[in-house]
Write an enzyme that holds these catalytic residues in place. Structure first.
Site, PDB file in Angstrom:
ATOM      1  N   LYS A 172       0.863  -1.185   0.000  1.00  0.00           N
ATOM      2  CA  LYS A 172       0.000   0.000   0.000  1.00  0.00           C
ATOM      3  C   LYS A 172       0.891   1.225   0.000  1.00  0.00           C
ATOM      4  O   LYS A 172       1.825   1.327   0.805  1.00  0.00           O
ATOM      5  CB  LYS A 172      -0.883   0.007   1.264  1.00  0.00           C
ATOM      6  CG  LYS A 172      -1.819   1.206   1.339  1.00  0.00           C
ATOM      7  CD  LYS A 172      -3.096   0.947   0.574  1.00  0.00           C
ATOM      8  CE  LYS A 172      -3.878   2.205   0.255  1.00  0.00           C
ATOM      9  NZ  LYS A 172      -3.402   2.900  -0.980  1.00  0.00           N
TER      10      LYS A 172
ATOM     11  N   GLY B 291      -2.613   8.304  -4.331  1.00  0.00           N
ATOM     12  CA  GLY B 291      -1.927   9.490  -4.836  1.00  0.00           C
ATOM     13  C   GLY B 291      -0.696   9.855  -4.027  1.00  0.00           C
ATOM     14  O   GLY B 291      -0.441   9.312  -2.961  1.00  0.00           O
ATOM     15  N   ASP B 292       0.078  10.768  -4.563  1.00  0.00           N
ATOM     16  CA  ASP B 292       1.216  11.399  -3.891  1.00  0.00           C
ATOM     17  C   ASP B 292       1.478  12.666  -4.717  1.00  0.00           C
ATOM     18  O   ASP B 292       0.543  13.154  -5.397  1.00  0.00           O
ATOM     19  CB  ASP B 292       2.440  10.453  -3.868  1.00  0.00           C
ATOM     20  CG  ASP B 292       3.537  10.917  -2.908  1.00  0.00           C
ATOM     21  OD1 ASP B 292       3.424  10.674  -1.700  1.00  0.00           O
ATOM     22  OD2 ASP B 292       4.519  11.551  -3.361  1.00  0.00           O
TER      23      ASP B 292
ATOM     24  N   LYS C 201       5.508   3.345   8.318  1.00  0.00           N
ATOM     25  CA  LYS C 201       4.357   4.243   8.514  1.00  0.00           C
ATOM     26  C   LYS C 201       3.064   3.430   8.569  1.00  0.00           C
ATOM     27  O   LYS C 201       2.225   3.604   9.454  1.00  0.00           O
ATOM     28  CB  LYS C 201       4.292   5.227   7.340  1.00  0.00           C
ATOM     29  CG  LYS C 201       3.157   6.235   7.422  1.00  0.00           C
ATOM     30  CD  LYS C 201       2.896   6.919   6.074  1.00  0.00           C
ATOM     31  CE  LYS C 201       4.102   7.613   5.520  1.00  0.00           C
ATOM     32  NZ  LYS C 201       3.781   8.483   4.356  1.00  0.00           N
TER      33      LYS C 201
ATOM     34  N   GLN D 106       7.263   3.976   3.923  1.00  0.00           N
ATOM     35  CA  GLN D 106       5.838   3.617   3.911  1.00  0.00           C
ATOM     36  C   GLN D 106       5.582   2.341   4.719  1.00  0.00           C
ATOM     37  O   GLN D 106       4.560   2.209   5.395  1.00  0.00           O
ATOM     38  CB  GLN D 106       5.390   3.406   2.452  1.00  0.00           C
ATOM     39  CG  GLN D 106       3.884   3.390   2.258  1.00  0.00           C
ATOM     40  CD  GLN D 106       3.288   4.782   2.179  1.00  0.00           C
ATOM     41  OE1 GLN D 106       3.788   5.634   1.467  1.00  0.00           O
ATOM     42  NE2 GLN D 106       2.214   5.025   2.899  1.00  0.00           N
TER      43      GLN D 106
ATOM     44  N   LYS E 191       5.440   1.760  -3.033  1.00  0.00           N
ATOM     45  CA  LYS E 191       5.395   3.113  -3.600  1.00  0.00           C
ATOM     46  C   LYS E 191       5.687   3.017  -5.079  1.00  0.00           C
ATOM     47  O   LYS E 191       6.335   2.081  -5.524  1.00  0.00           O
ATOM     48  CB  LYS E 191       6.468   3.986  -2.940  1.00  0.00           C
ATOM     49  CG  LYS E 191       6.212   5.469  -3.073  1.00  0.00           C
ATOM     50  CD  LYS E 191       5.257   5.956  -2.000  1.00  0.00           C
ATOM     51  CE  LYS E 191       4.853   7.386  -2.169  1.00  0.00           C
ATOM     52  NZ  LYS E 191       4.147   7.887  -0.968  1.00  0.00           N
TER      53      LYS E 191
ATOM     54  N   SER F   2      -6.833   5.809   3.684  1.00  0.00           N
ATOM     55  CA  SER F   2      -6.881   4.907   2.524  1.00  0.00           C
ATOM     56  C   SER F   2      -7.297   3.509   2.972  1.00  0.00           C
ATOM     57  O   SER F   2      -8.081   2.828   2.297  1.00  0.00           O
ATOM     58  CB  SER F   2      -5.512   4.822   1.849  1.00  0.00           C
ATOM     59  OG  SER F   2      -5.296   5.919   1.004  1.00  0.00           O
TER      60      SER F   2
ATOM     61  N   ASN G  89      -2.106  19.058  -1.891  1.00  0.00           N
ATOM     62  CA  ASN G  89      -3.124  18.368  -1.098  1.00  0.00           C
ATOM     63  C   ASN G  89      -2.803  18.385   0.402  1.00  0.00           C
ATOM     64  O   ASN G  89      -3.662  18.739   1.225  1.00  0.00           O
ATOM     65  CB  ASN G  89      -3.258  16.919  -1.605  1.00  0.00           C
ATOM     66  CG  ASN G  89      -4.150  16.091  -0.713  1.00  0.00           C
ATOM     67  OD1 ASN G  89      -3.679  15.358   0.154  1.00  0.00           O
ATOM     68  ND2 ASN G  89      -5.447  16.234  -0.872  1.00  0.00           N
TER      69      ASN G  89
ATOM     70  N   THR H 246      -4.469  13.561   5.111  1.00  0.00           N
ATOM     71  CA  THR H 246      -3.049  13.690   5.465  1.00  0.00           C
ATOM     72  C   THR H 246      -2.808  14.995   6.233  1.00  0.00           C
ATOM     73  O   THR H 246      -2.174  15.009   7.292  1.00  0.00           O
ATOM     74  CB  THR H 246      -2.163  13.622   4.211  1.00  0.00           C
ATOM     75  OG1 THR H 246      -2.546  12.478   3.456  1.00  0.00           O
ATOM     76  CG2 THR H 246      -0.701  13.531   4.575  1.00  0.00           C
TER      77      THR H 246
END
Ligand code: NDP
Ligand code: 2IT
Length: 449
Positions: free
Chosen positions: A93, A168-169, A117, A114, A129, A381, A244, A213
């Site tokens: 993810k 997204g990123d 996290k 990630q 990622k 998410s 964002n 976020t």
């Protein structure tokens, strides 16, 4: 390498050598292994069976060609990436980044971060990622659509709701996720809502994911300030970026009674001592997709735009770096400290250089590392995946309540771990160790795979 535990030094040198030239990945490895040194002296079992070497090696790395045709009928070629880092806790993810700076080292650092996290969220998600060196700036809607379609033409065979769930990123928001979901659905002939998150509300997205976020970072920092008997109320805040993460951090900081006086994009920053007008930023960035210099032009008196320069020269109580990696260096940290900053919350991934983090910690500034402070996006998410799996859709209030609870839990877990390891208030150590132990425990149970 000086702060790394002796037993980990040979592991780190091998890692640096076999991932040669990947400087952001090296930086992330250094930081995590520095914290892990403390764990293995207490729990030597985590250094057995090459567990640390396995945790630092992505399970799979996919690199592919992305050909597409621009509006002038010219053929363009970009490179696509997906690094499936660790699936001990759940399907891979993590987001997709479209930015010209993207390379395999950046995607590996992001996938590595990630993994820990996602473990911190307490939800069943592994780490991954991806992205591309595609530059969306100045591209038409149709070009963006064709690029997303070509990108997904390859990526679709590697992802799935039980395999790998991108989101997204930088450079990837609701518009891009929509185009990618559309072509995925067509290619697979499946309405598989849980294959992507950050979807629009009209086709399976979660309420509060867009906000998550930035809101999450504000919730984390609010709780961290609370440990010192204070809060955002009445504080001057500087938030870098105007994408964002930055926009929704501003929104929550405002609702907590803070005042945001500056924000930026990669060309420069605006300072508005009366307080940044959030609706104007949203209009410029989310609707018009314009530069932040437009803000100063439209706002007029009392506000100024500085091209280039450093937003960290603007005096503030709380700084939330929310643009990109290494955007805040040692010199920036010094000027923030001189100007009396009391707390930092990393909205972006690894925005502060190691030197900057060191300066903040030495000065006793509260410092919330990205893998804890910005985990609200991926956590929501995971809530989107839950809603998709149960074919349900929650209210904004319910979703935000879950988000706030998750952020508070992450904060408290990091704070408790830091205490347990003799470094009270060191959230970097707390986050790295908590995340590492959760992944390591699962990996030990799963055998050598
Ligand atoms: P957006 O694309 O929405 O916004 C990115 C912002 O950062 C823009 O203002 C952009 O300016 C600026 N920026 C990007 N690259 C650079 C650069 N090289 N130098 C200076 N400024 C730059 O992305 P997000 O807001 O989603 O992401 C921001 C950060 O937050 C990233 O580090 C991302 O990894 C992280 N993050 C994002 C999450 C999410 O849910 N979206 C979750 C957790 C972390 P410009 O328009 O000029 O490029
Ligand atoms: O860095 C991140 O946590 C993200 N870009 C969000 C990832 C996600 O899967 O929501």
């Amino acid at each position: 390498m000086s702060h790394i535990d002796e037993k980990l030094q040979p592991i780190l040198s091998t890692l640096l050598h076999r991932n040669a030239g990947e400087k952001e990945f090296h930086q992330a490895l250094n930081e995590v292994l520095e914290s892990v040194g403390r764990v293995i002296s207490k729990h030597p079992e985590y250094a057995e069976e090459a567990l640390i070497e396995r945790i630092c090696e992505p399970e799979r790395q996919i690199i592919f060609r992305v050909p597409w045709i621009d509006d002038n009928n010219e053929v363009q070629i970009n490179r696509g990436f997906r690094v499936q880092f660790n699936s001990a806790l759940g399907p891979y993810k993590g987001g997709l980044r479209f930015h010209p700076s993207v390379n395999v080292g950046i995607i590996k650092f992001l996938g590595f971060e990630q993994t820990f996290k996602n473990a911190l969220t307490g939800l069943p998600i592994g780490g991954g990622k991806g992205g591309s060196d595609f530059n969306p700036r100045g591209r038409s809607n149709r070009e963006i659509m064709r690029f997303c379609q070509s990108f997904m033409m390859e990526l679709h065979r590697h992802i799935g709701e039980y395999i790998d769930v991108p989101a997204g990123d930088i450079g990837v928001g609701g518009r891009e996720i929509g185009y990618m979901f559309g072509i995925y659905k067509r290619l697979t002939n499946r309405y598989e809502a849980g294959v992507l998150t950050g979807k629009g509300l009209s086709y399976g997205g979660s309420r509060a994911r867009t906000e998550a976020t930035g809101y999450g970072n504000a919730y984390f920092v609010q709780r961290m300030l609370g440990t010192k008997g204070t809060s955002f109320d009445g504080k001057r805040c500087v938030i870098s970026g105007s994408g964002n993460v930055a926009i929704y951090a501003m929104e929550k900081v405002l609702s907590f009674g803070g005042k945001v006086v500056a924000c930026s994009d990669s060309d420069g920053y605006v300072v508005d001592d009366a307080g940044i007008d959030l609706e104007l930023v949203k209009q410029i960035k989310e609707v018009q997709r314009e530069r932040i210099s437009e803000y100063a032009r439209l706002k007029g008196s009392g506000c100024h735009y500085i091209k280039g320069g450093s937003i960290w020269d603007v005096p503030c109580d709380v700084a939330l770096p929310s643009a990109t990696q290494n955007e805040l260096n040692g010199g920036d940290a010094k000027s923030l400290v001189e100007n009396g900053v009391i707390a930092i919350g990393e909205g972006a991934n690894m925005p502060c250089t190691p030197e900057a983090v060191h300066i903040f910690q030495e000065a006793g500034v509260l410092f919330a590392p990205g893998k804890a402070a910005n985990a609200g996006g991926v956590a929501t998410s995971a809530l989107e995946m839950q809603q998709n799996a149960s074919r349900d859709s929650w209210t904004f209030e319910k979703t935000e309540e879950r988000l706030a609870e998750i952020m508070h839990n992450i904060h408290d877990a990091c704070a408790e771990t830091a205490e347990e390891y003799g470094a009270p208030g060191n959230y970097v150590l707390g986050a790295n160790i908590t995340g590492f132990v959760r992944v390591a425990e699962a990996m030990r149970a799963l055998g050598i795979v």
